[in-house]
Design a protein around this motif. Structure first.
Motif, PDB file in Angstrom:
ATOM      1  N   ILE A  22       8.707  12.417   2.979  1.00 25.74           N
ATOM      2  CA  ILE A  22       8.677  13.654   2.197  1.00 25.74           C
ATOM      3  C   ILE A  22      10.012  13.879   1.500  1.00 25.74           C
ATOM      4  CG2 ILE A  22       8.421  16.164   2.322  1.00 25.74           C
ATOM      5  CD1 ILE A  22       6.553  15.722   4.733  1.00 25.74           C
ATOM      6  N   ALA A  23      11.113  13.681   2.243  1.00 21.61           N
ATOM      7  CA  ALA A  23      12.447  13.885   1.667  1.00 21.61           C
ATOM      8  C   ALA A  23      12.716  12.895   0.538  1.00 21.61           C
ATOM      9  CB  ALA A  23      13.509  13.746   2.749  1.00 21.61           C
ATOM     10  N   GLY A  24      12.335  11.638   0.752  1.00 23.86           N
ATOM     11  CA  GLY A  24      12.521  10.620  -0.282  1.00 23.86           C
ATOM     12  C   GLY A  24      11.712  10.918  -1.522  1.00 23.86           C
ATOM     13  N   PHE A  25      10.463  11.340  -1.309  1.00 29.73           N
ATOM     14  CA  PHE A  25       9.594  11.685  -2.433  1.00 29.73           C
ATOM     15  C   PHE A  25      10.159  12.867  -3.220  1.00 29.73           C
ATOM     16  CE2 PHE A  25       5.753  14.070  -3.945  1.00 29.73           C
ATOM     17  CZ  PHE A  25       5.433  13.192  -4.980  1.00 29.73           C
ATOM     18  N   ALA A  26      10.660  13.879  -2.505  1.00 24.64           N
ATOM     19  CA  ALA A  26      11.234  15.071  -3.152  1.00 24.64           C
ATOM     20  C   ALA A  26      12.476  14.704  -3.970  1.00 24.64           C
ATOM     21  CB  ALA A  26      11.574  16.123  -2.112  1.00 24.64           C
ATOM     22  N   GLU A  67       0.837  -1.204   0.000  1.00 25.53           N
ATOM     23  CA  GLU A  67       0.000   0.000   0.000  1.00 25.53           C
ATOM     24  C   GLU A  67       0.873   1.256   0.000  1.00 25.53           C
ATOM     25  OE1 GLU A  67      -3.484   2.174   2.701  1.00 25.53           O
ATOM     26  OE2 GLU A  67      -2.674   0.226   3.295  1.00 25.53           O
ATOM     27  N   LYS A  68       1.946   1.250   0.813  1.00 21.98           N
ATOM     28  CA  LYS A  68       2.858   2.397   0.847  1.00 21.98           C
ATOM     29  C   LYS A  68       3.531   2.597  -0.498  1.00 21.98           C
ATOM     30  CE  LYS A  68       4.025   2.227   5.786  1.00 21.98           C
ATOM     31  NZ  LYS A  68       5.110   2.001   6.782  1.00 21.98           N
ATOM     32  N   GLN A  69       3.936   1.479  -1.132  1.00 21.28           N
ATOM     33  CA  GLN A  69       4.577   1.564  -2.443  1.00 21.28           C
ATOM     34  C   GLN A  69       3.608   2.091  -3.484  1.00 21.28           C
ATOM     35  OE1 GLN A  69       7.794   0.990  -3.053  1.00 21.28           O
ATOM     36  NE2 GLN A  69       7.510   1.583  -5.189  1.00 21.28           N
ATOM     37  N   SER A  70       2.356   1.641  -3.374  1.00 27.01           N
ATOM     38  CA  SER A  70       1.327   2.096  -4.303  1.00 27.01           C
ATOM     39  C   SER A  70       1.055   3.586  -4.142  1.00 27.01           C
ATOM     40  CB  SER A  70       0.039   1.301  -4.059  1.00 27.01           C
ATOM     41  OG  SER A  70      -1.004   1.772  -4.868  1.00 27.01           O
ATOM     42  N   GLN A  71       1.018   4.065  -2.904  1.00 29.48           N
ATOM     43  CA  GLN A  71       0.801   5.488  -2.639  1.00 29.48           C
ATOM     44  C   GLN A  71       1.966   6.329  -3.157  1.00 29.48           C
ATOM     45  OE1 GLN A  71       0.075   5.845   1.577  1.00 29.48           O
ATOM     46  NE2 GLN A  71      -2.028   5.095   1.422  1.00 29.48           N
ATOM     47  N   PHE A  72       3.174   5.830  -2.962  1.00 30.01           N
ATOM     48  CA  PHE A  72       4.359   6.542  -3.445  1.00 30.01           C
ATOM     49  C   PHE A  72       4.323   6.653  -4.969  1.00 30.01           C
ATOM     50  CE2 PHE A  72       8.712   6.861  -4.935  1.00 30.01           C
ATOM     51  CZ  PHE A  72       9.266   7.797  -4.076  1.00 30.01           C
ATOM     52  N   THR A  73       3.985   5.548  -5.625  1.00 30.31           N
ATOM     53  CA  THR A  73       3.908   5.535  -7.092  1.00 30.31           C
ATOM     54  C   THR A  73       2.821   6.471  -7.590  1.00 30.31           C
ATOM     55  OG1 THR A  73       4.653   3.221  -7.089  1.00 30.31           O
ATOM     56  CG2 THR A  73       3.640   4.043  -9.116  1.00 30.31           C
ATOM     57  N   CYS A  74       1.707   6.475  -6.883  1.00 25.43           N
ATOM     58  CA  CYS A  74       0.589   7.345  -7.250  1.00 25.43           C
ATOM     59  C   CYS A  74       0.993   8.809  -7.161  1.00 25.43           C
ATOM     60  CB  CYS A  74      -0.612   7.059  -6.350  1.00 25.43           C
ATOM     61  SG  CYS A  74      -2.052   8.088  -6.693  1.00 25.43           S
ATOM     62  N   ARG A  75       1.632   9.180  -6.055  1.00 25.45           N
ATOM     63  CA  ARG A  75       2.101  10.560  -5.892  1.00 25.45           C
ATOM     64  C   ARG A  75       3.072  10.938  -7.009  1.00 25.45           C
ATOM     65  NH1 ARG A  75       3.004   9.104  -0.151  1.00 25.45           N
ATOM     66  NH2 ARG A  75       1.294   9.939   1.115  1.00 25.45           N
TER      67      ARG A  75
END
Length: 292
Positions: free
Chosen positions: A212-216, A7-15
């Protein structure tokens, strides 16, 4: 546990997909807005920091000159936060597919009563960090006068500047992270009291630093990685004592570094409202348009 990780991986991919789509459709708006923001903030800093440095160079011999310098520095910080708030709201509106123009870089000034207290709180917190760092090193040097001498063997004669700067940057970074959703939250909650906005926006970001840092970093990776490479090449070429031909190559790589770093910075800025929207919009991950 496996389902939670998926689920976390899916949310990250979605973002990430959502951000890529927004960036692709609005790249010119985002880059030009960031460019003008940089120009405006540079001009503001010149207006306030210039006189402050002049007064400081003459010597802070009395309380009035000290007060004037600190007032100029505080005014600069306050205005920088106001412009940053405007840019944050501009990006949030882009993420929400709403109308924006360069005029939104002055949005917080047009709604001064709503946003000035927010910028003031952020400015006071940042000012307190400067005071705290100054106090810490003053006490440290009182008990250990040779503190910076120990590091001169490593950093050379500028050891004091490097150490103080490193501590300041670290504390400022921590401070700014706590304000990461401050203006976006205020934009969505004008009816709430200022202190409530401050604490609730901090609560929204609490425990999510690495996410947040990883996503950025991932969002900006396609420009950030080349920027680091170009910087390394330009730095190595600048150390070479060669012909004008080598200097031209150094200039080219410097230019490529600047372009890619600026684009990476724009994507890092954009990642913040995207993450904010995914936290506050309960239907964000259910909307197929966002994740495809």
């Amino acid at each position: 546990k496996e389902n939670k990780n998926n689920e976390k991986q899916s949310q990250f991919t979605c973002r990430l997909k959502f951000l890529s789509g927004i960036a692709e459709r609005n790249s010119s708006k985002i880059i030009f807005s960031l460019f003008f923001l940089t120009v405006i903030q540079s001009i503001v800093s010149m207006i306030f920091l210039g006189p402050a440095f002049v007064l400081g160079a003459k010597g802070l011999e009395n309380i009035f000159s000290k007060a004037a310098v600190y007032a100029l520095l505080f005014a600069d910080i306050f205005l920088l936060f106001m412009f940053y708030g405007s840019f944050s709201i501009l990006l949030l509106r882009i993420v929400r597919r709403q109308f924006v123009s360069l005029g939104f870089l002055f949005y917080t000034f047009r709604k001064f009563k709503n946003y000035a207290p927010v910028a003031l709180i952020a400015s006071v917190n940042l000012a307190l960090i400067f005071v705290a760092v100054k106090f810490i090193f003053k006490v440290l040097l009182h008990f250990e006068p040779d503190f910076f001498v120990y590091f001169q063997g490593i950093f050379g004669e500028y050891a004091e500047i490097y150490i103080v700067s490193a501590v300041l940057v670290l504390l400022i970074f921590v401070c700014l992270y706590s304000f990461i959703f401050l203006f976006q939250y205020r934009y969505d909650n004008l009816e709430q009291k200022i202190l409530s906005v401050f604490f609730k926006s901090r609560k929204l970001a609490r425990g999510k630093f690495f996410k947040i840092a990883g996503f950025a970093l991932v969002s900006s990776g396609k420009n950030l990685v080349p920027a680091v490479f170009y910087f390394g090449v330009a730095l190595s070429l600048s150390k070479e004592e060669g012909s004008s031909f080598m200097q031209i190559f150094s200039f080219i790589f410097d230019f490529l570094y600047f372009i890619n770093m600026f684009k990476a910075l724009a994507l890092i800025y954009l990642s913040v409202p995207v993450f904010y929207e995914s936290l506050t919009d309960s239907s964000f991950f259910d909307d197929e348009e966002n994740c495809n």
